[in-house]
Structures are given as structure tokens and as C-alpha cells.
Write a protein that holds these residues in place. Structure first.
Motif, PDB file in Angstrom:
ATOM      1  N   ALA A   3      -1.364  -4.920  13.547  1.00  0.00           N
ATOM      2  CA  ALA A   3      -1.762  -4.917  12.141  1.00  0.00           C
ATOM      3  C   ALA A   3      -0.534  -4.742  11.259  1.00  0.00           C
ATOM      4  O   ALA A   3       0.442  -4.099  11.647  1.00  0.00           O
ATOM      5  N   ARG A   4      -0.605  -5.317  10.073  1.00  0.00           N
ATOM      6  CA  ARG A   4       0.392  -5.099   9.025  1.00  0.00           C
ATOM      7  C   ARG A   4      -0.357  -4.537   7.826  1.00  0.00           C
ATOM      8  O   ARG A   4      -1.211  -5.216   7.242  1.00  0.00           O
ATOM      9  N   ILE A   5      -0.059  -3.294   7.492  1.00  0.00           N
ATOM     10  CA  ILE A   5      -0.846  -2.584   6.489  1.00  0.00           C
ATOM     11  C   ILE A   5       0.063  -2.019   5.404  1.00  0.00           C
ATOM     12  O   ILE A   5       1.107  -1.432   5.702  1.00  0.00           O
ATOM     13  N   ASP A   6      -0.361  -2.190   4.174  1.00  0.00           N
ATOM     14  CA  ASP A   6       0.304  -1.573   3.030  1.00  0.00           C
ATOM     15  C   ASP A   6      -0.637  -0.510   2.489  1.00  0.00           C
ATOM     16  O   ASP A   6      -1.777  -0.812   2.119  1.00  0.00           O
ATOM     17  N   THR A   7      -0.194   0.735   2.467  1.00  0.00           N
ATOM     18  CA  THR A   7      -1.062   1.834   2.082  1.00  0.00           C
ATOM     19  C   THR A   7      -0.310   2.795   1.176  1.00  0.00           C
ATOM     20  O   THR A   7       0.907   2.667   0.980  1.00  0.00           O
ATOM     21  N   ASP A   8      -1.028   3.762   0.625  1.00  0.00           N
ATOM     22  CA  ASP A   8      -0.371   4.784  -0.200  1.00  0.00           C
ATOM     23  C   ASP A   8       0.245   5.878   0.665  1.00  0.00           C
ATOM     24  O   ASP A   8       1.401   6.249   0.499  1.00  0.00           O
ATOM     25  N   GLY A  26      -7.886  10.957  -0.962  1.00  0.00           N
ATOM     26  CA  GLY A  26      -8.908  10.104  -1.548  1.00  0.00           C
ATOM     27  C   GLY A  26      -9.409  10.620  -2.885  1.00  0.00           C
ATOM     28  O   GLY A  26      -9.672   9.838  -3.811  1.00  0.00           O
ATOM     29  N   MET A  27      -9.551  11.922  -2.988  1.00  0.00           N
ATOM     30  CA  MET A  27      -9.986  12.512  -4.247  1.00  0.00           C
ATOM     31  C   MET A  27      -8.986  12.238  -5.370  1.00  0.00           C
ATOM     32  O   MET A  27      -9.339  12.263  -6.551  1.00  0.00           O
ATOM     33  N   LEU A  28      -7.740  11.973  -4.985  1.00  0.00           N
ATOM     34  CA  LEU A  28      -6.697  11.660  -5.966  1.00  0.00           C
ATOM     35  C   LEU A  28      -6.429  10.153  -6.024  1.00  0.00           C
ATOM     36  O   LEU A  28      -5.389   9.718  -6.510  1.00  0.00           O
ATOM     37  N   LYS A  29      -7.366   9.357  -5.482  1.00  0.00           N
ATOM     38  CA  LYS A  29      -7.321   7.899  -5.522  1.00  0.00           C
ATOM     39  C   LYS A  29      -6.147   7.318  -4.743  1.00  0.00           C
ATOM     40  O   LYS A  29      -5.621   6.252  -5.079  1.00  0.00           O
ATOM     41  N   MET A  30      -5.761   8.003  -3.662  1.00  0.00           N
ATOM     42  CA  MET A  30      -4.698   7.502  -2.798  1.00  0.00           C
ATOM     43  C   MET A  30      -5.294   7.022  -1.479  1.00  0.00           C
ATOM     44  O   MET A  30      -6.080   7.719  -0.853  1.00  0.00           O
ATOM     45  N   ARG A  31      -4.927   5.809  -1.069  1.00  0.00           N
ATOM     46  CA  ARG A  31      -5.431   5.209   0.162  1.00  0.00           C
ATOM     47  C   ARG A  31      -4.642   5.706   1.366  1.00  0.00           C
ATOM     48  O   ARG A  31      -3.424   5.887   1.277  1.00  0.00           O
ATOM     49  N   THR A 111       3.414   0.180   5.882  1.00  0.00           N
ATOM     50  CA  THR A 111       4.277   0.521   4.755  1.00  0.00           C
ATOM     51  C   THR A 111       3.537   1.500   3.861  1.00  0.00           C
ATOM     52  O   THR A 111       2.375   1.262   3.494  1.00  0.00           O
ATOM     53  N   ALA A 112       4.187   2.620   3.529  1.00  0.00           N
ATOM     54  CA  ALA A 112       3.534   3.670   2.755  1.00  0.00           C
ATOM     55  C   ALA A 112       4.510   4.289   1.763  1.00  0.00           C
ATOM     56  O   ALA A 112       5.723   4.318   1.997  1.00  0.00           O
ATOM     57  N   LYS A 113       3.957   4.797   0.680  1.00  0.00           N
ATOM     58  CA  LYS A 113       4.784   5.466  -0.332  1.00  0.00           C
ATOM     59  C   LYS A 113       5.116   6.890   0.078  1.00  0.00           C
ATOM     60  O   LYS A 113       6.082   7.490  -0.416  1.00  0.00           O
ATOM     61  N   ALA A 114       4.301   7.457   0.979  1.00  0.00           N
ATOM     62  CA  ALA A 114       4.530   8.825   1.459  1.00  0.00           C
ATOM     63  C   ALA A 114       3.941   8.963   2.856  1.00  0.00           C
ATOM     64  O   ALA A 114       3.106   8.151   3.278  1.00  0.00           O
ATOM     65  N   VAL A 115       4.389   9.986   3.559  1.00  0.00           N
ATOM     66  CA  VAL A 115       3.939  10.234   4.929  1.00  0.00           C
ATOM     67  C   VAL A 115       3.483  11.681   5.048  1.00  0.00           C
ATOM     68  O   VAL A 115       4.155  12.589   4.549  1.00  0.00           O
ATOM     69  N   ILE A 116       2.336  11.876   5.691  1.00  0.00           N
ATOM     70  CA  ILE A 116       1.884  13.229   6.044  1.00  0.00           C
ATOM     71  C   ILE A 116       1.885  13.344   7.555  1.00  0.00           C
ATOM     72  O   ILE A 116       1.162  12.621   8.240  1.00  0.00           O
ATOM     73  N   LEU A 117       2.704  14.215   8.056  1.00  0.00           N
ATOM     74  CA  LEU A 117       2.793  14.452   9.492  1.00  0.00           C
ATOM     75  C   LEU A 117       1.816  15.564   9.854  1.00  0.00           C
ATOM     76  O   LEU A 117       1.993  16.721   9.465  1.00  0.00           O
ATOM     77  N   ALA A 118       0.761  15.201  10.583  1.00  0.00           N
ATOM     78  CA  ALA A 118      -0.283  16.156  10.968  1.00  0.00           C
ATOM     79  C   ALA A 118      -0.513  16.074  12.473  1.00  0.00           C
ATOM     80  O   ALA A 118      -1.645  16.102  12.947  1.00  0.00           O
ATOM     81  N   ALA A 119       0.579  16.005  13.219  1.00  0.00           N
ATOM     82  CA  ALA A 119       0.505  15.713  14.650  1.00  0.00           C
ATOM     83  C   ALA A 119       0.387  16.948  15.521  1.00  0.00           C
ATOM     84  O   ALA A 119       0.882  16.972  16.645  1.00  0.00           O
ATOM     85  N   ILE A 316       2.154  14.870  -3.345  1.00  0.00           N
ATOM     86  CA  ILE A 316       2.470  13.457  -3.131  1.00  0.00           C
ATOM     87  C   ILE A 316       2.046  12.590  -4.324  1.00  0.00           C
ATOM     88  O   ILE A 316       2.656  11.549  -4.596  1.00  0.00           O
ATOM     89  N   HIS A 317       1.029  12.996  -5.059  1.00  0.00           N
ATOM     90  CA  HIS A 317       0.468  12.170  -6.123  1.00  0.00           C
ATOM     91  C   HIS A 317       1.515  11.584  -7.067  1.00  0.00           C
ATOM     92  O   HIS A 317       1.473  10.367  -7.371  1.00  0.00           O
ATOM     93  N   PRO A 318       2.482  12.367  -7.577  1.00  0.00           N
ATOM     94  CA  PRO A 318       3.480  11.780  -8.489  1.00  0.00           C
ATOM     95  C   PRO A 318       4.319  10.685  -7.836  1.00  0.00           C
ATOM     96  O   PRO A 318       4.846   9.807  -8.527  1.00  0.00           O
ATOM     97  N   ARG A 319       4.457  10.737  -6.520  1.00  0.00           N
ATOM     98  CA  ARG A 319       5.228   9.720  -5.817  1.00  0.00           C
ATOM     99  C   ARG A 319       4.452   8.401  -5.738  1.00  0.00           C
ATOM    100  O   ARG A 319       5.032   7.319  -5.831  1.00  0.00           O
ATOM    101  N   VAL A 320       3.142   8.518  -5.554  1.00  0.00           N
ATOM    102  CA  VAL A 320       2.301   7.328  -5.460  1.00  0.00           C
ATOM    103  C   VAL A 320       2.017   6.754  -6.848  1.00  0.00           C
ATOM    104  O   VAL A 320       1.975   5.523  -7.039  1.00  0.00           O
ATOM    105  N   PHE A 321       1.843   7.631  -7.838  1.00  0.00           N
ATOM    106  CA  PHE A 321       1.557   7.210  -9.212  1.00  0.00           C
ATOM    107  C   PHE A 321       2.604   7.796 -10.161  1.00  0.00           C
ATOM    108  O   PHE A 321       2.319   8.735 -10.921  1.00  0.00           O
TER     109      PHE A 321
END
Length: 339
Positions: A3-8, A26-31, A111-119, A316-321
């Protein structure tokens, strides 16, 4: 299929903290796109103790781990996350515009504007038994390392190998639907909760479960990857065969940061150091939450991972928007943004 995915936001890890991060974003409208090495969401809750009760989730005096994961998935559902399961993130690069490109072990590009590492404490993968032709039986589902649907085993002959909670819990659960359940362990003493061990032994006494003790896995038999028998052996070399449609191998999970350790994040004994006020790591735009994150006063509790997910999403919100003001609102007044 790649897959090739563009996400927030790319969320690495589909455990409780990662799933709740999808909701908070999602509550902050980020995919979100969620990537996990396991074949099912839930992390340790799904792979190790899906039927074990958890007692410290607010408003749930007692909730089985598997049910908690189901509720978190439902909570995230309105925001239509993309799940890439059964693969791990191998590469991460940052573009001049600050976005990140992640490559997975199966060739996906995210491709993403930010990364959350929850591993969790690292990238989880099953400890696999050293058996000949193992991969062929894995591909057909004859050999599995977790149970996602109990109905898959209805009327089947199931061999369960292991001596921990997962082995005992699933033996008790699957005996209700399987034609036969055989539990293989190299010694009489199990490492599971005494109460459930007693229930399994009582079921064995009634003939509902067969205990193959002291045995260990010796080999797999079948054609074209379709399992028909599992060979067992004692330490003295005595071998027997057990009819089997499925082998469930519960030998725990191997935990390691893997390629994540090479990303230049601030590490402290295989954990990632973060700013507790934002969840941000030493690389701006990459945040860590849950068991993999560390900071002074950190508690390794699911509920703290939930709090960290909310903190990371708002950070992260200011980075995405960029340039868009974020006005804090309670969910009771805001409602679900996706609805």
C-alpha cells in the motif's frame, strides 16, 4: 499486496495506547494509519491474555483484555483508521518539509506529518518453535500464535503448546467448540494463574482436555502446508503423534525495538525518553506513548498510556494544521467529529 498511504499521523503499535491515540487524533480531525507486527490489533492484550480480567480501567471494575480491545476499536471506528497488520516499520526518513516516510517489511509506504510510537516495550513478534517446514504450515493457518476468532476452531483438533496464561486460557475456551484440545507442556507445573490451572486440570479429569505431559513439540506432519498431525517427544526420546488441524504455539513474544533503535531517538534501556508535557521524543514530530515511553514518574499502566495518547494528539495538532488555532473542548459538548 503493498500500500501507498498519505495520512496525518502514523501510529506504530495497535495496543490499547495506540488504539486510543486513533480516537484522540480523530477528535481533532486528524487521520491515522496504524501499523503493527502482529496479525491482529490489541498488542499483548490480544496475544497474551485476551480473557484475563483487567481491574484498573476507569468505569470498568472488571473487563477482559479482549473486550477492552474490542471497545477501543469501536471507539476509533468513526474515524476510519487504516490498519496495516502483520508487518513492521523498517525505515523512517524525514523530508525537508518535516513530513515522515515510513517503509514496512512488506513494502508499504506511509507518508505522515507526525508519528506516534506506541509499540509497547518494542516490536512484538511470536517466539516460534524450531520445527522443520514451519513456515509452510504458518501460511495456511495450521500453525498460529494467537486466536482472533474462536469460531475458526469449531469442530477441529487443536494442539496447544505452552505453559503460561495464554495456553491455559485458550485451552479452557476452545474446549467448548473444538472436537478435541490437547495441551503440550514439558513439565507438570504451569506458569498460569493457579485458579485457571485448577480449572484446566479439572477439565482434563473429566476428559474434556488431554494433557500431554511431559512432552515437547517434535515435528509437524501434513501435505501442502495443511496440518494433520503434531509429533511430540519426551526428554527421553519417546515420540507420539497427535491428530491436529491446528497448532497454537504460545511461547510468549520476543520484544525488541528493532529498526526503531536506529532512528536516533533518545533511548534509555530500550525505552524512548520523551517530554511528559508533550510526549515528544528527541526528534520533533515523533511522539512516544505507552510502555515504550519513559520519563520521571512514569507508571506502566494502560490508563497512563491513554492519558499520554491525549497529550500527544493535542501536541501534534499544530504540526498537522499549522496556523489553525486549537480550542480545547470536552467531548460531551463537541461530540464525535467524524459523525
Amino acid at each position: 499486496m503493498t500500500a501507498r498511504i498519505d495520512t496525518d499521523v502514523a501510529v506504530i503499535g495497535a495496543g490499547p495506547a495506540g488504539l486510543f491515540a486513533v480516537f484522540e487524533c480523530g477528535m481533532l480531525k486528524m487521520r491515522c494509519t496504524v501499523i503493527d507486527t502482529l496479525e491482529a490489533i490489541g498488542g499483548q492484550c490480544t496475544a497474551l491474555y485476551p480473557e484475563k480480567p483487567i481491574f484498573d480501567i476507569p468505569a470498568h471494575p472488571r473487563i477482559p483484555a479482549g473486550e477492552l480491545i474490542a471497545q477501543l476499536q469501536e471507539q476509533a471506528r468513526p474515524f476510519t483508521p487504516t490498519y496495516l497488520l502483520g508487518r513492521r516499520v523498517e525505515t523512517l526518513t524525514q523530508s525537508p518539509d518535516g513530513s515522515f516516510t515510513l517503509g514496512t517489511s512488506t513494502g508499504d509506504t506511509v507518508t505522515a506529518k507526525a508519528v506516534i510510537l506506541a509499540a509497547g516495550a518494542g516490536a512484538f513478534g511470536p517466539n516460534r518453535p524450531p520445527l522443520e517446514n514451519l513456515e509452510a504450515f504458518e501460511r495456511t493457518g495450521g500453525v498460529r500464535y494467537l486466536v482472533s476468532r474462536r469460531e475458526d476452531f469449531r469442530g477441529k483438533h487443536v494442539v496447544i503448546a505452552g505453559g503460561g496464561d495464554s495456553a491455559v486460557d485458550w485451552a479452557l475456551s476452545l474446549k467448548q467448540v473444538a472436537a478435541k484440545v490437547t495441551v503440550v507442556h514439558r513439565r507438570p507445573k504451569f506458569r498460569a494463574a493457579p485458579e485457571t490451572v485448577a480449572q484446566m486440570e479439572a477439565a482434563a479429569a473429566r476428559g474434556e482436555i488431554e494433557l500431554a505431559i511431559p512432552y515437547q513439540l517434535h515435528g509437524l506432519k501434513g501435505e501442502d502446508g495443511h496440518l494433520t498431525h503434531v509429533s511430540l517427544a519426551t526428554l527421553k526420546g519417546e515420540v507420539r503423534e497427535v491428530q491436529a488441524d491446528h497448532l497454537l504455539a504460545f511461547f510468549g513474544l520476543s520484544m525488541e525495538l528493532g529498526p526503531i533503535a536506529e532512528w536516533g531517538l533518545g533511548l534509555d534501556r530500550s525505552h524512548v525518553t520523551v517530554n511528559p508535557a508533550t510526549g515528544e521524543t528527541s526528534i520533533p514530530g515523533i511522539h512516544a506513548i505507552g510502555d515504550v515511553a519513559t520519563y520521571p514518574g512514569k507508571l506502566k499502566l494502560i490508563l497512563q498510556g491513554f492519558s499520554e495518547a491525549a497529550v500527544a494528539a493535542h501536541s501534534i495538532h499544530p504540526r498537522v494544521f499549522p496556523g489553525e488555532a486549537l480550542h480545547f473542548e470536552y467531548s460531551t459538548s463537541k461530540g464525535i467529529a467524524a459523525e
